[in-house]
Design an enzyme around this catalytic site. Structure first.
Site, PDB file in Angstrom:
ATOM      1  N   LYS A  53       0.845  -1.212   0.000  1.00 33.94           N
ATOM      2  CA  LYS A  53       0.000   0.000   0.000  1.00 33.94           C
ATOM      3  C   LYS A  53       0.875   1.256   0.000  1.00 33.94           C
ATOM      4  CE  LYS A  53      -3.849  -2.472   2.071  1.00 33.94           C
ATOM      5  NZ  LYS A  53      -4.637  -2.885   3.244  1.00 33.94           N
ATOM      6  N   GLN A  97      -4.737  -1.568   9.497  1.00 31.10           N
ATOM      7  CA  GLN A  97      -4.673  -2.908   8.893  1.00 31.10           C
ATOM      8  C   GLN A  97      -5.275  -3.951   9.834  1.00 31.10           C
ATOM      9  OE1 GLN A  97      -3.698  -3.437   5.735  1.00 31.10           O
ATOM     10  NE2 GLN A  97      -4.053  -5.636   5.874  1.00 31.10           N
ATOM     11  N   ASP A 120     -11.251   2.496   3.921  1.00 29.96           N
ATOM     12  CA  ASP A 120     -11.634   1.078   3.870  1.00 29.96           C
ATOM     13  C   ASP A 120     -13.136   0.908   3.653  1.00 29.96           C
ATOM     14  OD1 ASP A 120      -9.549  -0.824   4.094  1.00 29.96           O
ATOM     15  OD2 ASP A 120      -9.238  -0.295   6.204  1.00 29.96           O
TER      16      ASP A 120
HETATM   17  N1  GUN Z   1      -7.105  -6.986   6.072  1.00 35.69           N
HETATM   18  C1  GUN Z   1      -7.475  -7.728   5.009  1.00 35.69           C
HETATM   19  N2  GUN Z   1      -8.081  -6.960   4.073  1.00 35.69           N
HETATM   20  C2  GUN Z   1      -8.104  -5.703   4.570  1.00 35.69           C
HETATM   21  C3  GUN Z   1      -8.591  -4.469   4.066  1.00 35.69           C
HETATM   22  O1  GUN Z   1      -9.158  -4.356   2.976  1.00 35.69           O
HETATM   23  N3  GUN Z   1      -8.400  -3.380   4.890  1.00 35.69           N
HETATM   24  C4  GUN Z   1      -7.809  -3.480   6.099  1.00 35.69           C
HETATM   25  N4  GUN Z   1      -7.700  -2.365   6.828  1.00 35.69           N
HETATM   26  N5  GUN Z   1      -7.343  -4.609   6.603  1.00 35.69           N
HETATM   27  C5  GUN Z   1      -7.490  -5.715   5.828  1.00 35.69           C
END
Ligand code: GUN
Length: 293
Positions: A53, A97, A120
Site C-alpha cells: 500500500k 490494517q 476502507d
Molecule cells: N485486512 C485484510 N483486508 C483488509 C482491508 O481491505 N483493509 C484493512 N484495513 N485490513 C485488511
C-alpha cells in the site's frame, strides 16, 4: 473450453494510472492527498500488505505515513492516534490494517475513524450509505471486482451473481454493491455461507461466482456453471517444500480445474489482490476531494 484469464495486474495498473492523474489534479488544486496506514504487530501477511500500500502511494503521487505499534499496544493508544489523525486536515485517509490482536475491539477502532477519512469503507455510516445507494467510500476489495469484470468486456447487468462468504470486508459489501442500479452492478444476488444447504445447487446457478471463503481451492469444477465468470478473492498460504519460501499462494478456487469450465477466471496471485491496492488509491483521492471541496 479454456477460460479467459482476467488480468488483475494489468487492470490494476490502468486504475493506478487513473489515480495518478487524479492525484496530479488534486495537487494542482493545492491538495496533497495523504494516506496514513496503521500497522499493529508483526503478522507477515499484514506487513506485506501494508508495504504494498505504501509503495503504491509513492508511485501514485499520494503522500503516505506508516504508523507501527507493537502487538501489545493498548486500545487507548490506538484511539489517541485515530483522534489525532481525524483532526489533522492534512490527512485524508486512515487505514488500520486488520486483523488486530484479540485484546483490541476492531469494531470500536473502525467506528472511531471519521467516515470521510474511512478509505476502507468499513465505518457503519459508509456501510449504511452503500446499502441505500448514497455515494460514499466503499470497501476496496469488493469495489474492485465489478471494475475487473466490466473492464474485461463482460456485461454484468441482469446476471445472477453468487457470493460465497459473508464477511464484513468482502461478502456483505459485495452484495450491497452488486444489487445497486448501474452498469457495474444490477445483478440478481445470492449470498452463500457456512449455513447454506446444498451449496453446489446455488453456485451452479451463478453467471458470476465470487469466492471469498478463505479455504484453499474450495471451489471445484463441478460447482461451476459452464461459461461462468469466476472471481477468486482468496489468498491462502499452503505449504510447499519445493519453493524457496516453503509455501505458495493459492486462492479459494481450484484454478486448474475450474479454468476448464469457466468462461472467465481470475488467477491467484495476479487477480483480485492488485486491484485492492489500486482501489485504495482511488478511495484516498476520493476522500481528499470530499474533505477539501
Ligand atoms: N485486512 C485484510 N483486508 C483488509 C482491508 O481491505 N483493509 C484493512 N484495513 N485490513 C485488511
Amino acid at each position: 473450453m479454456n477460460a479467459q484469464i482476467i488480468d488483475g495486474k494489468k487492470i490494476a495498473a490502468e486504475i493506478r494510472s487513473e489515480a495518478k492523474l487524479e492525484a496530479t489534479e488534486l495537487i494542482a488544486d493545492g491538495v496533497q492527498p495523504c494516506l496514513v496506514v496503521v500497522l499493529v504487530g508483526e503478522d507477515p501477511a499484514s506487513k506485506a500488505y501494508v508495504g504494498s500500500k505504501v509503495k503504491a502511494c509513492e508511485e501514485t503521487g499520494i503522500k503516505s505515513i506508516k504508523i507501527t505499534h507493537p502487538s501489545d499496544v493498548s486500545e487507548e493508544a490506538l484511539m489517541a492516534d485515530i483522534e489525532r489523525l481525524n483532526a489533522d486536515v492534512s490527512v485524508h485517509g486512515i487505514l488500520v490494517q486488520l486483523p488486530l490482536p484479540s485484546h483490541i475491539d476492531e469494531d470500536v477502532v473502525t467506528e472511531h475513524i471519521h467516515p470521510n477519512k474511512d478509505v476502507d469503507g468499513f465505518h457503519p455510516v459508509n456501510v449504511g450509505k452503500l446499502s441505500i445507494g448514497i455515494d460514499c467510500l466503499t470497501p476496496c476489495t469488493p469495489t474492485g471486482i465489478p471494475e475487473m469484470i466490466v473492464r474485461s468486456g463482460i456485461d454484468m447487468s441482469g446476471k445472477h451473481a453468487v457470493v460465497i462468504g459473508r464477511s464484513n470486508i468482502v461478502g456483505k459489501p459485495m452484495m450491497s454493491l452488486l444489487v445497486q442500479k448501474g452498469e457495474k452492478a444490477n445483478c440478481t444476488v445470492t449470498c452463500c455461507h457456512s449455513g447454506t444447504r446444498d451449496l453446489t445447487y446455488h453456485t451452479k446457478q451463478a453467471d458470476i461466482l465470487i469466492a471469498a471463503i478463505g479455504v484453499p481451492e474450495f471451489v471445484k469444477a463441478d460447482m461451476v456453471k459452464e461459461g461462468a465468470t469466476v472471481i477468486d478473492v482468496g489468498i491462502n498460504r499452503v505449504e510447499d517444500p519445493s519453493t524457496a519460501k516453503g509455501y505458495r499462494l493459492v486462492g479459494d478456487v481450484d484454478f486448474d480445474e475450474v479454468k476448464g469450465v469457466a468462461g472467465a477466471i481470475t488467477p491467484v496471485p495476479g487477480g483480485v489482490g492488485p486491484m485492492t491496492v489500486a482501489m485504495l488509491m482511488k478511495n484516498t483521492n476520493k476522500a481528499a476531494r470530499l474533505l477539501t471541496r
